[in-house]
Design a protein around this motif. Sequence first.
Motif, mmCIF file in Angstrom:
data_model
loop_
_atom_site.group_PDB
_atom_site.id
_atom_site.type_symbol
_atom_site.label_atom_id
_atom_site.label_comp_id
_atom_site.label_asym_id
_atom_site.label_seq_id
_atom_site.Cartn_x
_atom_site.Cartn_y
_atom_site.Cartn_z
ATOM 1 N N LEU A 11 0.868 -1.168 0.000
ATOM 2 C CA LEU A 11 0.000 0.000 0.000
ATOM 3 C C LEU A 11 0.910 1.224 0.000
ATOM 4 O O LEU A 11 1.646 1.449 0.960
ATOM 5 C CB LEU A 11 -0.914 -0.005 1.226
ATOM 6 C CG LEU A 11 -1.793 -1.254 1.383
ATOM 7 C CD1 LEU A 11 -2.544 -1.205 2.702
ATOM 8 C CD2 LEU A 11 -2.754 -1.385 0.218
ATOM 9 N N ALA A 53 -12.759 -4.388 6.334
ATOM 10 C CA ALA A 53 -12.480 -3.332 5.356
ATOM 11 C C ALA A 53 -13.404 -2.137 5.564
ATOM 12 O O ALA A 53 -12.961 -0.984 5.521
ATOM 13 C CB ALA A 53 -12.626 -3.880 3.933
ATOM 14 N N GLY A 58 -13.371 1.514 4.258
ATOM 15 C CA GLY A 58 -13.809 1.091 2.928
ATOM 16 C C GLY A 58 -15.329 1.113 2.829
ATOM 17 O O GLY A 58 -16.020 1.396 3.812
ATOM 18 N N THR A 60 -18.885 -0.918 0.860
ATOM 19 C CA THR A 60 -19.386 -2.004 0.020
ATOM 20 C C THR A 60 -20.071 -1.370 -1.176
ATOM 21 O O THR A 60 -20.545 -0.237 -1.120
ATOM 22 C CB THR A 60 -20.378 -2.904 0.769
ATOM 23 O OG1 THR A 60 -21.457 -2.110 1.244
ATOM 24 C CG2 THR A 60 -19.702 -3.614 1.939
ATOM 25 N N PHE A 75 -15.718 -5.105 -1.586
ATOM 26 C CA PHE A 75 -15.610 -3.772 -1.006
ATOM 27 C C PHE A 75 -14.677 -2.932 -1.862
ATOM 28 O O PHE A 75 -13.916 -3.454 -2.673
ATOM 29 C CB PHE A 75 -15.105 -3.823 0.446
ATOM 30 C CG PHE A 75 -13.738 -4.430 0.611
ATOM 31 C CD1 PHE A 75 -12.596 -3.647 0.542
ATOM 32 C CD2 PHE A 75 -13.594 -5.789 0.831
ATOM 33 C CE1 PHE A 75 -11.336 -4.200 0.701
ATOM 34 C CE2 PHE A 75 -12.341 -6.354 0.986
ATOM 35 C CZ PHE A 75 -11.206 -5.562 0.914
ATOM 36 N N GLN A 76 -14.792 -1.647 -1.676
ATOM 37 C CA GLN A 76 -13.858 -0.707 -2.298
ATOM 38 C C GLN A 76 -12.970 -0.148 -1.205
ATOM 39 O O GLN A 76 -13.457 0.222 -0.136
ATOM 40 C CB GLN A 76 -14.606 0.436 -2.980
ATOM 41 C CG GLN A 76 -15.417 -0.041 -4.176
ATOM 42 C CD GLN A 76 -16.108 1.106 -4.859
ATOM 43 O OE1 GLN A 76 -15.540 1.722 -5.742
ATOM 44 N NE2 GLN A 76 -17.322 1.388 -4.443
ATOM 45 N N ASP A 77 -11.662 -0.092 -1.474
ATOM 46 C CA ASP A 77 -10.755 0.488 -0.492
ATOM 47 C C ASP A 77 -10.845 2.008 -0.533
ATOM 48 O O ASP A 77 -11.662 2.571 -1.280
ATOM 49 C CB ASP A 77 -9.325 -0.037 -0.684
ATOM 50 C CG ASP A 77 -8.683 0.368 -2.004
ATOM 51 O OD1 ASP A 77 -9.095 1.372 -2.626
ATOM 52 O OD2 ASP A 77 -7.741 -0.331 -2.424
ATOM 53 N N LEU A 78 -10.034 2.676 0.230
ATOM 54 C CA LEU A 78 -10.112 4.138 0.336
ATOM 55 C C LEU A 78 -9.829 4.852 -0.978
ATOM 56 O O LEU A 78 -10.273 5.983 -1.183
ATOM 57 C CB LEU A 78 -9.155 4.631 1.420
ATOM 58 C CG LEU A 78 -9.449 4.119 2.828
ATOM 59 C CD1 LEU A 78 -8.387 4.596 3.806
ATOM 60 C CD2 LEU A 78 -10.829 4.526 3.286
ATOM 61 N N ASP A 79 -9.088 4.204 -1.889
ATOM 62 C CA ASP A 79 -8.801 4.792 -3.197
ATOM 63 C C ASP A 79 -9.817 4.374 -4.256
ATOM 64 O O ASP A 79 -9.725 4.781 -5.407
ATOM 65 C CB ASP A 79 -7.401 4.401 -3.666
ATOM 66 C CG ASP A 79 -6.311 5.101 -2.883
ATOM 67 O OD1 ASP A 79 -6.510 6.267 -2.496
ATOM 68 O OD2 ASP A 79 -5.258 4.479 -2.658
ATOM 69 N N HIS A 81 -10.374 1.107 -5.207
ATOM 70 C CA HIS A 81 -10.062 -0.178 -5.823
ATOM 71 C C HIS A 81 -11.037 -1.242 -5.313
ATOM 72 O O HIS A 81 -11.419 -1.232 -4.139
ATOM 73 C CB HIS A 81 -8.628 -0.602 -5.496
ATOM 74 C CG HIS A 81 -7.620 0.367 -6.005
ATOM 75 N ND1 HIS A 81 -7.001 1.271 -5.178
ATOM 76 C CD2 HIS A 81 -7.150 0.593 -7.252
ATOM 77 C CE1 HIS A 81 -6.169 2.010 -5.892
ATOM 78 N NE2 HIS A 81 -6.248 1.628 -7.158
ATOM 79 N N TRP A 83 -12.094 -4.992 -4.309
ATOM 80 C CA TRP A 83 -11.592 -6.260 -3.781
ATOM 81 C C TRP A 83 -12.780 -7.198 -3.634
ATOM 82 O O TRP A 83 -13.827 -6.792 -3.132
ATOM 83 C CB TRP A 83 -10.954 -6.048 -2.414
ATOM 84 C CG TRP A 83 -9.763 -5.148 -2.430
ATOM 85 C CD1 TRP A 83 -9.757 -3.780 -2.539
ATOM 86 C CD2 TRP A 83 -8.402 -5.542 -2.352
ATOM 87 N NE1 TRP A 83 -8.477 -3.308 -2.509
ATOM 88 C CE2 TRP A 83 -7.613 -4.380 -2.396
ATOM 89 C CE3 TRP A 83 -7.754 -6.779 -2.235
ATOM 90 C CZ2 TRP A 83 -6.235 -4.403 -2.327
ATOM 91 C CZ3 TRP A 83 -6.378 -6.810 -2.161
ATOM 92 C CH2 TRP A 83 -5.632 -5.629 -2.216
#
Length: 96
Positions: A11, A53, A58, A60, A75-79, A81, A83
Amino acid sequence: MIVGEDIYVMLLTHAKFKTFTPKTICDATKSTEVLVCLSCESRDKVNDMVRKAVAAGGTTYNEPQDHGFMYRHGFQDLDGHIWEPIYMESSAVKQD
């Protein structure tokens, strides 16, 4: 970040990431660049990863999908992306 015994994820800040590529870094909140799928040991592990997450900031983007032999959530991460942890019944995996 350690994902599993043999799975690690780096990361990086945008500034550090720019030292790895000559290309422009895209904004993953506006376009999809990759979807990372991770295999989990159970449905509970899938749900646990998504829960952790979201607790870390993060979000969903859909409801869990149960296909009987396969269960997935994402889920989507803070940027931004995406997953997708999945669990697949071992009987559904084709063995040679």
